[in-house]
Design a protein around this motif. Structure first.
Motif, PDB file in Angstrom:
ATOM      1  N   ALA A  40     -10.106  15.227   3.213  1.00  0.00           N
ATOM      2  CA  ALA A  40      -9.297  14.926   2.372  1.00  0.00           C
ATOM      3  C   ALA A  40      -8.140  15.937   2.636  1.00  0.00           C
ATOM      4  N   TYR A  41      -8.267  16.864   3.505  1.00  0.00           N
ATOM      5  CA  TYR A  41      -6.991  17.558   3.876  1.00  0.00           C
ATOM      6  C   TYR A  41      -5.962  16.670   4.680  1.00  0.00           C
ATOM      7  N   GLN A  42      -6.543  15.789   5.417  1.00  0.00           N
ATOM      8  CA  GLN A  42      -5.764  15.278   6.385  1.00  0.00           C
ATOM      9  C   GLN A  42      -5.013  13.871   5.750  1.00  0.00           C
ATOM     10  N   ALA A  43      -5.970  13.325   4.786  1.00  0.00           N
ATOM     11  CA  ALA A  43      -5.516  12.235   3.945  1.00  0.00           C
ATOM     12  C   ALA A  43      -4.292  12.411   3.035  1.00  0.00           C
ATOM     13  N   MET A  75      -6.009   3.427   9.277  1.00  0.00           N
ATOM     14  CA  MET A  75      -5.430   3.460   7.875  1.00  0.00           C
ATOM     15  C   MET A  75      -5.781   2.127   7.224  1.00  0.00           C
ATOM     16  N   VAL A  76      -6.298   2.023   5.838  1.00  0.00           N
ATOM     17  CA  VAL A  76      -6.397   0.972   5.116  1.00  0.00           C
ATOM     18  C   VAL A  76      -5.755   0.985   3.845  1.00  0.00           C
ATOM     19  N   GLY A  77      -4.886   1.878   3.464  1.00  0.00           N
ATOM     20  CA  GLY A  77      -4.038   2.062   2.595  1.00  0.00           C
ATOM     21  C   GLY A  77      -3.354   3.096   2.339  1.00  0.00           C
ATOM     22  N   ILE A  78      -2.410   3.359   1.204  1.00  0.00           N
ATOM     23  CA  ILE A  78      -1.663   4.415   0.883  1.00  0.00           C
ATOM     24  C   ILE A  78      -1.515   4.456  -0.672  1.00  0.00           C
ATOM     25  N   ILE A  79      -1.506   5.498  -0.972  1.00  0.00           N
ATOM     26  CA  ILE A  79      -1.352   5.739  -2.548  1.00  0.00           C
ATOM     27  C   ILE A  79      -0.132   6.875  -3.024  1.00  0.00           C
ATOM     28  N   THR A  80       0.547   6.486  -3.729  1.00  0.00           N
ATOM     29  CA  THR A  80       1.904   7.422  -4.151  1.00  0.00           C
ATOM     30  C   THR A  80       1.879   7.713  -5.408  1.00  0.00           C
ATOM     31  N   GLY A  81       2.830   8.771  -5.733  1.00  0.00           N
ATOM     32  CA  GLY A  81       3.018   9.117  -7.037  1.00  0.00           C
ATOM     33  C   GLY A  81       2.077   9.904  -8.089  1.00  0.00           C
ATOM     34  N   ASP A  96      -2.589  21.828  -5.179  1.00  0.00           N
ATOM     35  CA  ASP A  96      -1.193  21.491  -4.894  1.00  0.00           C
ATOM     36  C   ASP A  96      -1.113  20.588  -3.888  1.00  0.00           C
ATOM     37  N   HIS A  97      -2.167  20.434  -2.885  1.00  0.00           N
ATOM     38  CA  HIS A  97      -2.071  19.225  -1.969  1.00  0.00           C
ATOM     39  C   HIS A  97      -2.192  17.776  -2.538  1.00  0.00           C
ATOM     40  N   PHE A  98      -2.456  17.812  -3.767  1.00  0.00           N
ATOM     41  CA  PHE A  98      -2.737  16.484  -4.577  1.00  0.00           C
ATOM     42  C   PHE A  98      -1.792  16.076  -5.781  1.00  0.00           C
ATOM     43  N   ASP A  99      -0.421  16.842  -5.449  1.00  0.00           N
ATOM     44  CA  ASP A  99       0.360  16.578  -6.785  1.00  0.00           C
ATOM     45  C   ASP A  99       0.994  15.469  -6.263  1.00  0.00           C
ATOM     46  N   ASP A 100       2.251  15.077  -7.113  1.00  0.00           N
ATOM     47  CA  ASP A 100       2.651  13.934  -7.060  1.00  0.00           C
ATOM     48  C   ASP A 100       3.834  13.903  -5.983  1.00  0.00           C
ATOM     49  N   LYS A 101       3.885  14.968  -5.351  1.00  0.00           N
ATOM     50  CA  LYS A 101       5.007  15.181  -4.346  1.00  0.00           C
ATOM     51  C   LYS A 101       4.404  14.751  -2.952  1.00  0.00           C
ATOM     52  N   HIS A 102       2.817  14.435  -2.950  1.00  0.00           N
ATOM     53  CA  HIS A 102       2.211  14.105  -1.809  1.00  0.00           C
ATOM     54  C   HIS A 102       1.799  12.639  -1.789  1.00  0.00           C
ATOM     55  N   MET A 103       1.473  12.189  -0.653  1.00  0.00           N
ATOM     56  CA  MET A 103       1.198  10.679  -0.570  1.00  0.00           C
ATOM     57  C   MET A 103      -0.367  10.863  -0.061  1.00  0.00           C
ATOM     58  N   TYR A 104      -1.104   9.952  -0.451  1.00  0.00           N
ATOM     59  CA  TYR A 104      -2.613   9.886   0.096  1.00  0.00           C
ATOM     60  C   TYR A 104      -2.795   8.779   0.800  1.00  0.00           C
ATOM     61  N   TYR A 105      -3.151   8.982   2.132  1.00  0.00           N
ATOM     62  CA  TYR A 105      -3.634   7.930   2.902  1.00  0.00           C
ATOM     63  C   TYR A 105      -5.159   7.416   3.016  1.00  0.00           C
TER      64      TYR A 105
END
Length: 282
Positions: A40-43, A75-81, A96-105
């Motif tokens: 989860a940390y690296q994603a 890599m299978v996708g990316i989620i933002t916002g 805070d790693h999962f706020d809207d300033k981050h992207m999730y791979y």
């Protein structure tokens, strides 16, 4: 031994792969690891560090410069916002790693090299180097727990990449049978630049057999051969694409004159003096 030879053995495409090192010296890395949430940390990332690659080879930084392998991910996708927060696992120690300033791979762990998980240790290099970088930045392998010795395939079946040659030249225990086999014969050998379709034929006629000559190629990249030097001047990194094979075994006591005569016959057969695809000058 180098990481590139292991990637070659397992079929990892270094042109599409980045190396990632999560240093345990960082508190958030330690916390995520201790909670079993390093994936989860690296994603979740604050910048688009993985956008231009297809795979990552992931490592944990165990001390200042070493790194322990934990898996190959696709890599299978990316989620933002705002939707990034929905990807945070329950109990994650740093929300805070999962706020809207981050992207999730969205990452899928592959079975490739799974037998190396938490066994392979590499030297990452100086701590100032980037924590993510392309896999073409080769790394020294420091140790592999419980790795079996490789059987020698036989002279006729032998195909050796440049990176694998480095492991053989280092006379690693894993390649003991290969070292013995290549020391005990001379031969007519073929070097192919597999990316640029160039070929070079040579011969050996010394007491240390084929291994001594091939060691010179590994250390200098060109082995002193004029046309290979010219080739590498035009394509400086081409030696990474060199492949070594044996066309014919010769006895240890063969004379230089006889070895050269046989070598020239193979040059004629395979037309390696042809400037279009050959690297032999005479």
């Amino acid at each position: 031994m180098h990481l590139s030879s292991i990637f070659k053995e397992y079929g990892v495409d270094i042109s599409q792969t980045k190396l990632v090192r999560h240093p345990m010296s960082k508190k958030d890395v330690r916390d995520a690891f201790q909670h079993g949430m390093i994936e989860a940390y690296q994603a979740s990332q604050s910048k688009n560090c993985f956008d231009n690659c297809r795979y990552i080879a992931s490592f944990i930084g165990t001390n200042k410069t070493e790194a322990l392998f934990i898996g190959i991910y696709e890599m299978v996708g990316i989620i933002t916002g705002p939707k990034v927060k929905d990807m945070m696992p329950k109990g994650y120690p740093h929300p805070d790693h999962f706020d809207d300033k981050h992207m999730y791979y969205k990452l899928k762990k592959l079975d490739i090299m799974s037998d190396m998980d938490k066994k392979l240790v590499i030297e990452w290099g100086q701590a100032t180097k980037s924590w993510y970088q392309w896999a073409r930045n080769d790394k020294e392998v420091l140790s592999i727990s419980n790795r079996e010795e490789k059987e020698f395939p036989g002279y006729e079946e032998l195909i050796v990449s440049y990176s694998e040659l480095g492991d053989i030249v280092a006379e690693e225990d894993r390649y003991r049978k290969w070292v013995d086999a290549l020391k005990n014969v001379n031969g007519i050998y073929l070097i192919c630049d597999t990316k640029r379709n160039k070929q070079y034929i040579g011969s050996t006629y010394n007491d240390d057999g084929i291994l001594r000559r091939w060691s010179e190629y590994y250390k200098s990249h060109h082995g002193g051969d004029v046309n290979i030097k010219k080739h590498l001047k035009k394509y400086p990194d081409a030696f990474y694409d060199f492949q070594f094979t044996i066309l014919r075994i010769l006895p240890k006591n063969i004379t230089e004159k006889e070895a050269t005569r046989i070598e020239n016959k193979y040059k004629d057969k395979l037309c390696t003096r042809n400037q279009v695809y050959g690297l032999n000058g005479n």
